[in-house]
Structure formats: C-alpha cells, structure tokens
Design an enzyme around this catalytic site. Structure first.
Site, PDB file in Angstrom:
ATOM      1  N   ASP A 137      30.043  38.670  39.823  1.00 30.41           N
ATOM      2  CA  ASP A 137      30.546  39.853  40.543  1.00 30.41           C
ATOM      3  C   ASP A 137      30.895  40.945  39.532  1.00 30.41           C
ATOM      4  O   ASP A 137      32.068  41.167  39.236  1.00 30.41           O
ATOM      5  CB  ASP A 137      31.775  39.420  41.362  1.00 30.41           C
ATOM      6  CG  ASP A 137      32.272  40.513  42.290  1.00 30.41           C
ATOM      7  OD1 ASP A 137      31.514  41.468  42.555  1.00 30.41           O
ATOM      8  OD2 ASP A 137      33.423  40.399  42.752  1.00 30.41           O
ATOM      9  N   HIS A 168      27.730  49.850  38.373  1.00 35.16           N
ATOM     10  CA  HIS A 168      27.784  51.208  38.931  1.00 35.16           C
ATOM     11  C   HIS A 168      27.593  52.177  37.774  1.00 35.16           C
ATOM     12  O   HIS A 168      28.525  52.457  37.018  1.00 35.16           O
ATOM     13  CB  HIS A 168      29.147  51.424  39.608  1.00 35.16           C
ATOM     14  CG  HIS A 168      29.240  52.664  40.429  1.00 35.16           C
ATOM     15  ND1 HIS A 168      30.289  52.908  41.279  1.00 35.16           N
ATOM     16  CD2 HIS A 168      28.426  53.730  40.545  1.00 35.16           C
ATOM     17  CE1 HIS A 168      30.119  54.073  41.883  1.00 35.16           C
ATOM     18  NE2 HIS A 168      28.997  54.602  41.445  1.00 35.16           N
ATOM     19  N   ASP A 169      26.375  52.699  37.597  1.00 38.34           N
ATOM     20  CA  ASP A 169      26.076  53.585  36.469  1.00 38.34           C
ATOM     21  C   ASP A 169      24.785  54.320  36.828  1.00 38.34           C
ATOM     22  O   ASP A 169      24.299  54.220  37.960  1.00 38.34           O
ATOM     23  CB  ASP A 169      25.934  52.736  35.184  1.00 38.34           C
ATOM     24  CG  ASP A 169      26.310  53.523  33.924  1.00 38.34           C
ATOM     25  OD1 ASP A 169      25.859  54.685  33.798  1.00 38.34           O
ATOM     26  OD2 ASP A 169      27.026  52.976  33.075  1.00 38.34           O
ATOM     27  N   LYS A 215      32.725  32.136  41.816  1.00 37.64           N
ATOM     28  CA  LYS A 215      32.476  33.545  41.491  1.00 37.64           C
ATOM     29  C   LYS A 215      33.101  33.857  40.135  1.00 37.64           C
ATOM     30  O   LYS A 215      34.267  33.559  39.899  1.00 37.64           O
ATOM     31  CB  LYS A 215      33.082  34.458  42.557  1.00 37.64           C
ATOM     32  CG  LYS A 215      32.776  35.930  42.309  1.00 37.64           C
ATOM     33  CD  LYS A 215      33.190  36.789  43.491  1.00 37.64           C
ATOM     34  CE  LYS A 215      34.614  37.232  43.432  1.00 37.64           C
ATOM     35  NZ  LYS A 215      34.922  38.239  42.395  1.00 37.64           N
ATOM     36  N   ARG A 251      42.972  34.123  45.079  1.00 38.77           N
ATOM     37  CA  ARG A 251      44.353  33.676  44.911  1.00 38.77           C
ATOM     38  C   ARG A 251      44.846  32.629  45.911  1.00 38.77           C
ATOM     39  O   ARG A 251      45.614  31.744  45.521  1.00 38.77           O
ATOM     40  CB  ARG A 251      45.277  34.901  44.875  1.00 38.77           C
ATOM     41  CG  ARG A 251      45.124  35.674  43.574  1.00 38.77           C
ATOM     42  CD  ARG A 251      45.626  37.086  43.656  1.00 38.77           C
ATOM     43  NE  ARG A 251      44.741  37.909  44.491  1.00 38.77           N
ATOM     44  CZ  ARG A 251      44.892  39.214  44.672  1.00 38.77           C
ATOM     45  NH1 ARG A 251      45.893  39.845  44.088  1.00 38.77           N
ATOM     46  NH2 ARG A 251      44.045  39.886  45.428  1.00 38.77           N
ATOM     47  N   THR A 271      37.483  45.754  49.641  1.00 39.65           N
ATOM     48  CA  THR A 271      38.428  45.264  50.664  1.00 39.65           C
ATOM     49  C   THR A 271      39.869  45.647  50.331  1.00 39.65           C
ATOM     50  O   THR A 271      40.754  45.549  51.178  1.00 39.65           O
ATOM     51  CB  THR A 271      38.335  43.731  50.807  1.00 39.65           C
ATOM     52  OG1 THR A 271      38.343  43.142  49.505  1.00 39.65           O
ATOM     53  CG2 THR A 271      37.079  43.315  51.517  1.00 39.65           C
ATOM     54  N   LYS A 322      29.813  44.186  39.871  1.00 40.92           N
ATOM     55  CA  LYS A 322      29.905  45.476  40.577  1.00 40.92           C
ATOM     56  C   LYS A 322      29.350  46.602  39.710  1.00 40.92           C
ATOM     57  O   LYS A 322      30.035  47.591  39.410  1.00 40.92           O
ATOM     58  CB  LYS A 322      31.346  45.781  40.995  1.00 40.92           C
ATOM     59  CG  LYS A 322      31.944  44.742  41.937  1.00 40.92           C
ATOM     60  CD  LYS A 322      33.289  45.209  42.480  1.00 40.92           C
ATOM     61  CE  LYS A 322      33.903  44.207  43.425  1.00 40.92           C
ATOM     62  NZ  LYS A 322      34.404  42.991  42.773  1.00 40.92           N
TER      63      LYS A 322
HETATM   64  O1  C5P Z   1      42.411  36.785  45.221  1.00 39.92           O
HETATM   65  P1  C5P Z   1      41.527  37.341  46.312  1.00 39.92           P
HETATM   66  O2  C5P Z   1      41.163  36.308  47.370  1.00 39.92           O
HETATM   67  O3  C5P Z   1      42.039  38.634  46.889  1.00 39.92           O
HETATM   68  O4  C5P Z   1      40.166  37.657  45.523  1.00 39.92           O
HETATM   69  C1  C5P Z   1      39.071  38.328  46.109  1.00 39.92           C
HETATM   70  C2  C5P Z   1      37.952  38.374  45.116  1.00 39.92           C
HETATM   71  O5  C5P Z   1      36.854  39.069  45.700  1.00 39.92           O
HETATM   72  C3  C5P Z   1      38.282  39.097  43.808  1.00 39.92           C
HETATM   73  O6  C5P Z   1      37.612  38.390  42.767  1.00 39.92           O
HETATM   74  C4  C5P Z   1      37.696  40.466  43.982  1.00 39.92           C
HETATM   75  O7  C5P Z   1      37.252  41.015  42.763  1.00 39.92           O
HETATM   76  C5  C5P Z   1      36.514  40.197  44.911  1.00 39.92           C
HETATM   77  N1  C5P Z   1      36.103  41.322  45.762  1.00 39.92           N
HETATM   78  C6  C5P Z   1      36.937  41.924  46.670  1.00 39.92           C
HETATM   79  N2  C5P Z   1      36.492  42.980  47.432  1.00 39.92           N
HETATM   80  C7  C5P Z   1      35.243  43.416  47.320  1.00 39.92           C
HETATM   81  C8  C5P Z   1      34.375  42.795  46.427  1.00 39.92           C
HETATM   82  C9  C5P Z   1      34.848  41.728  45.665  1.00 39.92           C
HETATM   83  O8  C5P Z   1      38.083  41.492  46.815  1.00 39.92           O
HETATM   84  N3  C5P Z   1      34.798  44.391  48.085  1.00 39.92           N
END
Ligand code: C5P
Length: 242
Positions: free
Chosen positions: A65, A69-70, A38, A215, A124, A67
């Site tokens: 990704d 939005h506009d 991603k 992460r 999330t 996202k």
């Molecule tokens: O590091 P971590 O596992 O928290 O990363 C989650 C990834 O998913 C990030 O790149 C974040 O931008 C993306 N994401 C998210 N929640 C969403 C959509 C995308 O955490 N609703």
C-alpha cells in the site's frame, strides 16, 4: 469450498509497524490463520523490498500500500521498480489523474508477473469537511464515484473506498471492480484517525471484496481472537447475501 477459506482471502491485516521485528512477531501470532498482510509506507520505508520478500517466502500474499502519486513517468517507473518484490496488490492514488493512472496501468501490463493495481479514491480518514478543505465541493459518494470511474477507464481493476460508498459504487459500476475497504471497526471500537468506518458485516453487505484491518487486530491483547471474530462476521455476512 470451505467458506472460511474464502473469507481468509477477504481479510487483510495491515502491518503498520516501524520495523520488521514487531511486524513479524504479529505474523507469527496469526500464522495458520491469516493469508494476507498489507505492507504500508511506515514498514516499507523502514525495511524496503526485503519485508515483502520475507512474507512471500513464508507463503503469504502481500498488499503493498504505497499510494503512489506523482507525475505519470515517475509513477510508471515506480510500478516497475517495486513490482520485483512480488506483491499481489499495489495502490496508486486516483487523484493523480487519468494520465498518471493510465501510465501505471501500462507499466503493470508490460511486466511478466505484475501486481494488481488498486486506485485509492478518497482516504477513509477524510470527512466531508476535509473534502471541502481541499477544494472538492461534490458529495463524498459522488467524488468517490468520479475517481473510481477515472481509474477504471484507465484500466486499473480495483478501487479502495470506505464501506459508506461500496454499495453506491456497486450500483453504478457493477460487480467486476475489486473493492477494497479499510476503516473496519468492531461496533463501538476506537476510531483513531478514521472517519468513514464500518463493521466487517456492514462492509461485506455493502459489496466489499476485501477488508483491511489494522489497529483493531494489531493493538488487540489477543490479535488471533479478533481476527477469528472478523472472519466469522465475513462468513455470516457472505452467507446472508446468498
Ligand atoms: O488501523 P486501521 O484499521 O485504521 O488501518 C487501516 C489501514 O488501511 C492503514 O494501513 C491505512 O494506511 C490503510 N488505508 C486507509 N484508507 C485508505 C487506504 C488505506 O485506512 N483509503
């Protein structure tokens, strides 16, 4: 088919890095294992289309990704503009509303090789309290379902949600929508800024189609070992559902 091959299609590693160099260093460490990466705002704003093309040339699938939005016209043009780089998945925010979602879907439908669009429902990282803070007094699940229905009605085929809502969405929306779930953590793992988290096992059991992991893999001492452990969880959770 080898269940591990299917599981590789379900596990997406988020390359949340500030430049191509550390991102591609991680890609090297996962080469031969990971099929999906991603690219999010941080890396895309630093490197542009070239990072997506580089990953494509190396044979990987890319989830872009952004996202979006506009206003509908701007999002439709952004979908056209960004689709040239060859990503397989692209996100827009469901909160942009029905007209914006429909404009994005129409723009993608007119392209010869469009990315599959996903609508982000509620991030999330957001808690119930934060939802109230932006003026939404519905329960989290109801809000995610509302946004999910809006996106599907606009012919966006997939949604991004947390594992907490995945089962609820499956019950109400059936098996066809692609459900992509970030916020994946090993049990007891550091949450960072995420609120609605789950293990890979829980997310697959809840009905997720793909999991996004950042992460826990990118900051691990041994990213390949964490990747393999999550892959095993997916294989076992999938066979447990059969
Ligand atoms: O590091 P971590 O596992 O928290 O990363 C989650 C990834 O998913 C990030 O790149 C974040 O931008 C993306 N994401 C998210 N929640 C969403 C959509 C995308 O955490 N609703």
């Amino acid at each position: 088919m080898d269940p591990r091959i299917d599981a590789r299609e379900q596990l997406v590693v988020a390359l949340d890095f500030a430049s191509a160099q550390p991102a591609l260093a991680l890609v090297e460490r996962l080469d031969g294992q990971c099929r999906w990466f991603k690219v999010g705002l941080e890396l895309f704003l630093a490197e542009g289309h070239s990072i997506v093309s580089t990953l494509r040339e190396r044979g990987f699938q890319v989830f872009l990704d952004l996202k979006l939005h506009d206003i509908p016209n701007t999002v439709a043009n952004a979908v056209r503009s960004v689709s040239r780089c060859g990503a397989s998945l692209l996100t827009v925010h469901a909160g942009g509303g029905a007209n914006m979602l429909a404009a994005a879907a129409r723009a993608a439908a007119d392209l010869s090789d469009p990315p599959t669009l996903l609508a982000v429902t509620v991030l999330t990282s957001m808690s119930d309290g934060e939802l109230v803070g932006v003026g939404v007094h519905a329960a989290m699940k109801e809000q995610v379902l509302r946004l999910g229905r809006l996106a599907l009605a606009a012919e966006i085929p997939g949604l991004v949600c947390s594992s907490d809502e995945a089962g609820f969405l499956r019950n109400h929306l059936g098996n066809s929508p692609l459900l992509v779930v970030p916020g994946i953590r090993a049990r007891g793992g550091a949450l960072g800024d995420q609120h609605r988290v789950a293990t890979a096992t829980e997310a697959i059991a809840a009905g997720a189609s793909k999991l996004v992991v950042g992460r826990p893999i990118t900051r691990a001492d041994d990213p390949a070992a964490v990747y393999e452990a999550m892959l095993r969880e997916i294989v076992e959770a999938t066979s447990g559902k059969r």
